[in-house]
Design an enzyme around this catalytic site. Structure first.
Site, PDB file in Angstrom:
ATOM      1  N   LYS A 169       0.825  -1.217   0.000  1.00 51.54           N
ATOM      2  CA  LYS A 169       0.000   0.000   0.000  1.00 51.54           C
ATOM      3  C   LYS A 169       0.849   1.251   0.000  1.00 51.54           C
ATOM      4  O   LYS A 169       0.482   2.242  -0.627  1.00 51.54           O
ATOM      5  CB  LYS A 169      -0.964  -0.005   1.196  1.00 51.54           C
ATOM      6  CG  LYS A 169      -2.118  -0.976   1.002  1.00 51.54           C
ATOM      7  CD  LYS A 169      -3.315  -0.644   1.873  1.00 51.54           C
ATOM      8  CE  LYS A 169      -4.466  -1.566   1.546  1.00 51.54           C
ATOM      9  NZ  LYS A 169      -5.611  -1.414   2.445  1.00 51.54           N
ATOM     10  N   LYS A 218      -3.232  -9.769  -7.253  1.00 52.01           N
ATOM     11  CA  LYS A 218      -4.544 -10.185  -6.738  1.00 52.01           C
ATOM     12  C   LYS A 218      -5.635  -9.222  -7.207  1.00 52.01           C
ATOM     13  O   LYS A 218      -5.367  -8.033  -7.424  1.00 52.01           O
ATOM     14  CB  LYS A 218      -4.525 -10.328  -5.213  1.00 52.01           C
ATOM     15  CG  LYS A 218      -4.511  -9.030  -4.454  1.00 52.01           C
ATOM     16  CD  LYS A 218      -4.842  -9.260  -2.969  1.00 52.01           C
ATOM     17  CE  LYS A 218      -4.951  -7.928  -2.255  1.00 52.01           C
ATOM     18  NZ  LYS A 218      -5.472  -7.959  -0.915  1.00 52.01           N
ATOM     19  N   LYS A 271     -10.023  -4.001  -5.211  1.00 55.37           N
ATOM     20  CA  LYS A 271     -11.007  -2.949  -5.476  1.00 55.37           C
ATOM     21  C   LYS A 271     -10.362  -1.599  -5.720  1.00 55.37           C
ATOM     22  O   LYS A 271     -10.985  -0.687  -6.215  1.00 55.37           O
ATOM     23  CB  LYS A 271     -12.051  -2.872  -4.371  1.00 55.37           C
ATOM     24  CG  LYS A 271     -11.545  -2.749  -2.974  1.00 55.37           C
ATOM     25  CD  LYS A 271     -12.738  -2.864  -2.025  1.00 55.37           C
ATOM     26  CE  LYS A 271     -12.387  -3.612  -0.767  1.00 55.37           C
ATOM     27  NZ  LYS A 271     -13.487  -4.130  -0.027  1.00 55.37           N
TER      28      LYS A 271
END
Ligand code: AMP
Ligand code: TRP
Length: 345
Positions: free
Chosen positions: A117, A210, A213
């Site tokens: 992130k 992966k 969203k």
């Protein structure tokens, strides 16, 4: 021993079939076939985790209710399980602070999700198309201590999550053991079983990543809300490998991912699907996969739409859930405070 199951999803946008196959579908199975027959299941909408990256307030409110509607539409039954919003129970942030004092910065900085992130934040393209470097917040780093608090407050025994969250549950176990060693038995050590976790679903446009969203392109994921036309279009556009055979192979990650998705949705074994499609090409397999997804999602979508017609009903369910779990959370927090020397006045 009775088990307590706890899990959560962030209300940070759409819910995709990775969330569904990796988490929610497992929850529904656990709820309907509890391993010891007397289990309690708690499913949380973790809005405080969502704000570790910037959210639009109006959108966050909407996404929180919408997540609750998806939980229920997918089969979480509020009569059987408790559904509530994380920020409505202050014990979560209180315990998270305490646990952060028993967690090393190194342990947090090592987490794969944190590394991914922060990297993403630092490479984000702003509206202008230029790279806008954003500094990661402290919340992004301490995210796992809040997740540990979520789990440990309820003396959770089982945490059904997708494979990408296993590392966070392992850290939760370490923190809980550390605390128990210092102050005596306080927290149940939570377990996860890979058997109850779905496989990792990869992105439709890049099977090396992966499904996510927060992806830049909507062709990365299949949202639970996608229309039949959109589903067909996304599956048609999904990347495939250089081969032609519908076979699950390590060096054919794209078709293997599509086979996985089919298998998880249809309940058929991958080998059975390989047989069924042995004389078919990728195009034919993709059409069949689109049909399978469309018919599986149709009843879920129609239930979701009708739930979203009555937001006050949803709010009532969420309030009741929050009240139902309160006493367990308060009891654990009070025990922790006493043990570490805080005056529980
Ligand atoms: P998140 O979207 O990060 O809030 O994740 C919610 C739940 O969905 C977690 O249990 C994740 O492990 C699971 N999950 C998210 N993305 C995937 C994926 N691509 N494949 C399988 N499970 C996933
Ligand atoms: N971190 C989890 C995710 O992104 C969501 C989450 C927060 C969670 N608290 C939890 C999952 C407690 C299980 C248990 O998927």
């Amino acid at each position: 021993m009775a088990k307590r199951i706890f899990s959560g999803i962030q209300p940070s946008g759409i819910i995709h079939i990775g969330n569904y196959l990796g988490a929610i579908k497992q929850w529904v199975e656990l709820q309907n076939n509890p391993p010891t027959g007397e289990d309690e299941a708690i499913f949380c909408i973790v809005d405080l985790h969502a704000i570790t990256v910037r959210q639009n307030p109006e959108q966050l409110r909407k996404n929180t209710l919408s997540a609750a509607a998806w939980y229920i539409a997918c089969g979480i039954n509020p009569q059987k399980s408790d559904i509530f919003i994380q920020s409505t129970r202050p014990e979560h942030t209180e315990l998270a602070w305490i646990l952060s004092c028993y967690t090393q910065i190194g342990e947090l900085a090592r987490m794969t999700q944190y590394k991914e992130k922060t990297q993403k934040l630092q490479n984000d393209l702003g509206d202008t198309g230029f790279i806008v470097k954003a500094a990661p917040s402290a919340g992004l780093l301490t995210y796992p201590t809040l997740m540990a608090a979520d789990i440990l407050l309820y003396q959770t025994t089982t945490v059904p999550v997708g494979e990408d969250q296993v590392q966070h549950v392992e850290l939760t176990r370490d923190i809980a053991k550390r605390f128990n060693n210092l102050y005596g038995q306080t927290f149940t050590i939570p377990d996860y079983s890979t058997k109850i976790s779905g496989k990792r679903i990869m992105a439709l446009d890049d099977p090396s990543k992966k499904m996510s969203k927060s992806a830049a392109s909507e062709y990365n994921y299949m949202a639970l809300s996608d229309s039949p036309e959109k589903i067909r279009q996304k599956i048609r556009k999904a990347v495939t490998d250089s081969g032609t055979q519908v076979k699950y192979e390590k060096d054919q990650p794209a078709i293997s991912n599509l086979l996985n998705i089919h298998s998880e949705i249809s309940g058929k074994e991958v080998a059975e699907l390989e047989d069924e499609f042995s004389s078919k090409n990728y195009g034919e397999f993709k059409e069949a996969l689109a049909d399978t997804i469309i018919s599986h999602l149709a009843p879920i979508q129609s239930k979701y739409n009708s739930l979203m017609q009555s937001p006050t009903e949803l709010e009532k369910i969420l309030k009741a859930g929050s009240e139902k779990v309160a006493s367990t959370a308060q009891k654990t927090l009070s025990d922790v405070k006493t043990k570490i020397g805080l005056l529980n006045l």
